[in-house]
Design a protein around this motif. Structure first.
Motif, PDB file in Angstrom:
ATOM      1  N   LEU A  21     -46.447   7.570 -76.825  1.00 38.20           N
ATOM      2  CA  LEU A  21     -46.588   7.092 -78.406  1.00 38.20           C
ATOM      3  C   LEU A  21     -46.862   8.414 -79.114  1.00 38.20           C
ATOM      4  N   GLU A  22     -45.913   8.559 -80.004  1.00 32.77           N
ATOM      5  CA  GLU A  22     -45.854   9.581 -80.886  1.00 32.77           C
ATOM      6  C   GLU A  22     -46.059   9.131 -82.516  1.00 32.77           C
ATOM      7  N   GLU A  23     -47.322   9.474 -82.892  1.00 31.60           N
ATOM      8  CA  GLU A  23     -47.688   9.157 -84.555  1.00 31.60           C
ATOM      9  C   GLU A  23     -47.075  10.396 -85.350  1.00 31.60           C
ATOM     10  N   ASP A  24     -46.605   9.774 -86.591  1.00 31.63           N
ATOM     11  CA  ASP A  24     -45.936  10.511 -87.348  1.00 31.63           C
ATOM     12  C   ASP A  24     -47.003  11.219 -88.366  1.00 31.63           C
ATOM     13  N   ALA A  25     -47.228  12.341 -88.352  1.00 33.18           N
ATOM     14  CA  ALA A  25     -48.161  12.824 -89.209  1.00 33.18           C
ATOM     15  C   ALA A  25     -47.522  14.068 -90.034  1.00 33.18           C
ATOM     16  N   GLU A  26     -48.191  14.299 -91.413  1.00 32.69           N
ATOM     17  CA  GLU A  26     -47.796  15.478 -91.922  1.00 32.69           C
ATOM     18  C   GLU A  26     -47.779  16.775 -91.549  1.00 32.69           C
ATOM     19  N   ASP A  27     -48.574  17.020 -91.015  1.00 33.97           N
ATOM     20  CA  ASP A  27     -48.932  18.516 -90.656  1.00 33.97           C
ATOM     21  C   ASP A  27     -48.828  18.648 -89.174  1.00 33.97           C
ATOM     22  N   CYS A  28     -49.248  17.665 -88.385  1.00 34.25           N
ATOM     23  CA  CYS A  28     -49.370  17.787 -86.816  1.00 34.25           C
ATOM     24  C   CYS A  28     -49.100  16.157 -86.504  1.00 34.25           C
ATOM     25  N   GLY A  29     -48.684  16.135 -85.012  1.00 35.81           N
ATOM     26  CA  GLY A  29     -48.445  14.902 -84.471  1.00 35.81           C
ATOM     27  C   GLY A  29     -49.686  14.510 -83.629  1.00 35.81           C
ATOM     28  N   ALA A  30     -49.705  13.319 -83.425  1.00 38.69           N
ATOM     29  CA  ALA A  30     -50.879  13.187 -82.360  1.00 38.69           C
ATOM     30  C   ALA A  30     -50.286  12.159 -81.389  1.00 38.69           C
ATOM     31  N   TYR A  31     -50.487  12.092 -80.035  1.00 37.16           N
ATOM     32  CA  TYR A  31     -49.809  11.558 -79.040  1.00 37.16           C
ATOM     33  C   TYR A  31     -50.982  10.649 -78.433  1.00 37.16           C
ATOM     34  N   GLY A  32     -50.127   9.368 -77.769  1.00 41.87           N
ATOM     35  CA  GLY A  32     -50.839   8.507 -76.997  1.00 41.87           C
ATOM     36  C   GLY A  32     -50.217   8.061 -75.721  1.00 41.87           C
ATOM     37  N   ALA A  42     -51.344  -2.098 -72.809  1.00 42.31           N
ATOM     38  CA  ALA A  42     -52.544  -1.548 -73.293  1.00 42.31           C
ATOM     39  C   ALA A  42     -52.050  -0.258 -73.564  1.00 42.31           C
ATOM     40  N   SER A  43     -52.724   0.339 -74.524  1.00 40.81           N
ATOM     41  CA  SER A  43     -52.310   1.645 -75.154  1.00 40.81           C
ATOM     42  C   SER A  43     -53.552   2.359 -75.791  1.00 40.81           C
ATOM     43  N   VAL A  44     -53.649   3.527 -75.708  1.00 42.62           N
ATOM     44  CA  VAL A  44     -54.660   4.369 -76.265  1.00 42.62           C
ATOM     45  C   VAL A  44     -53.948   5.591 -77.244  1.00 42.62           C
ATOM     46  N   ARG A  45     -54.199   5.552 -78.474  1.00 48.75           N
ATOM     47  CA  ARG A  45     -53.607   6.464 -79.610  1.00 48.75           C
ATOM     48  C   ARG A  45     -54.409   7.556 -79.779  1.00 48.75           C
ATOM     49  N   ASP A  46     -53.864   8.636 -80.156  1.00 48.23           N
ATOM     50  CA  ASP A  46     -54.578   9.724 -80.833  1.00 48.23           C
ATOM     51  C   ASP A  46     -55.260  10.382 -79.848  1.00 48.23           C
ATOM     52  N   LEU A  47     -54.682  10.498 -78.453  1.00 51.77           N
ATOM     53  CA  LEU A  47     -55.375  11.311 -77.486  1.00 51.77           C
ATOM     54  C   LEU A  47     -55.593  12.854 -77.567  1.00 51.77           C
ATOM     55  N   SER A  48     -54.101  13.561 -78.101  1.00 52.31           N
ATOM     56  CA  SER A  48     -54.204  14.992 -78.324  1.00 52.31           C
ATOM     57  C   SER A  48     -53.029  15.228 -79.274  1.00 52.31           C
ATOM     58  N   PRO A  49     -53.052  16.333 -79.736  1.00 52.93           N
ATOM     59  CA  PRO A  49     -51.926  16.942 -80.662  1.00 52.93           C
ATOM     60  C   PRO A  49     -50.716  17.470 -79.546  1.00 52.93           C
ATOM     61  N   SER A  50     -51.233  17.567 -78.492  1.00 49.81           N
ATOM     62  CA  SER A  50     -50.485  18.406 -77.414  1.00 49.81           C
ATOM     63  C   SER A  50     -49.428  17.332 -76.738  1.00 49.81           C
ATOM     64  N   ARG A  51     -48.265  17.208 -77.274  1.00 49.54           N
ATOM     65  CA  ARG A  51     -47.210  16.610 -76.833  1.00 49.54           C
ATOM     66  C   ARG A  51     -47.070  16.784 -75.184  1.00 49.54           C
ATOM     67  N   GLN A  52     -46.907  17.766 -74.591  1.00 45.66           N
ATOM     68  CA  GLN A  52     -46.813  18.169 -73.495  1.00 45.66           C
ATOM     69  C   GLN A  52     -47.712  17.600 -72.562  1.00 45.66           C
ATOM     70  N   ARG A  53     -49.023  17.688 -73.048  1.00 44.24           N
ATOM     71  CA  ARG A  53     -50.391  17.378 -72.196  1.00 44.24           C
ATOM     72  C   ARG A  53     -50.222  15.875 -71.904  1.00 44.24           C
ATOM     73  N   VAL A  54     -49.823  15.273 -73.127  1.00 44.59           N
ATOM     74  CA  VAL A  54     -50.004  13.620 -72.844  1.00 44.59           C
ATOM     75  C   VAL A  54     -48.913  13.075 -72.170  1.00 44.59           C
TER      76      VAL A  54
END
Length: 81
Positions: A21-32, A42-54
């Motif tokens: 899951l990729e959230e749209d954000a102005e300065d940086c994305g958040a991934y879930g 089931a989902s969990v949002r906003d886990l990390s700003p690191s796309r690669q890690r998520v």
């Protein structure tokens, strides 16, 4: 929010699908992550700003055939690493 397919695994003879899951954000994305199996999701949002890690988490969940019911426990363990 965008939902990007990561992989699929067999759980209880049914296909489970895994998404980043990729959230749209102005300065940086958040991934879930999200898991879908037999009409359950089931989902969990906003886990990390690191796309690669998520993305690596979602790929590991697909390899391990994680179900929607187990998603929160897996994510909680991942966050403690």
């Amino acid at each position: 929010m965008r939902k990007l397919f990561v992989g699929e695994a067999r759980c209880r003879a049914l296909p489970a699908r895994y998404y980043l899951l990729e959230e749209d954000a102005e300065d940086c994305g958040a991934y879930g992550v999200q898991v879908e199996l037999a009409g359950e999701e089931a989902s969990v949002r906003d886990l990390s700003p690191s796309r690669q890690r998520v993305l690596e988490l979602a790929e590991a969940m697909a390899r391990g055939a994680v179900t929607p019911a187990a998603l929160r426990d897996v994510v909680d363990d991942w966050l403690l690493e």
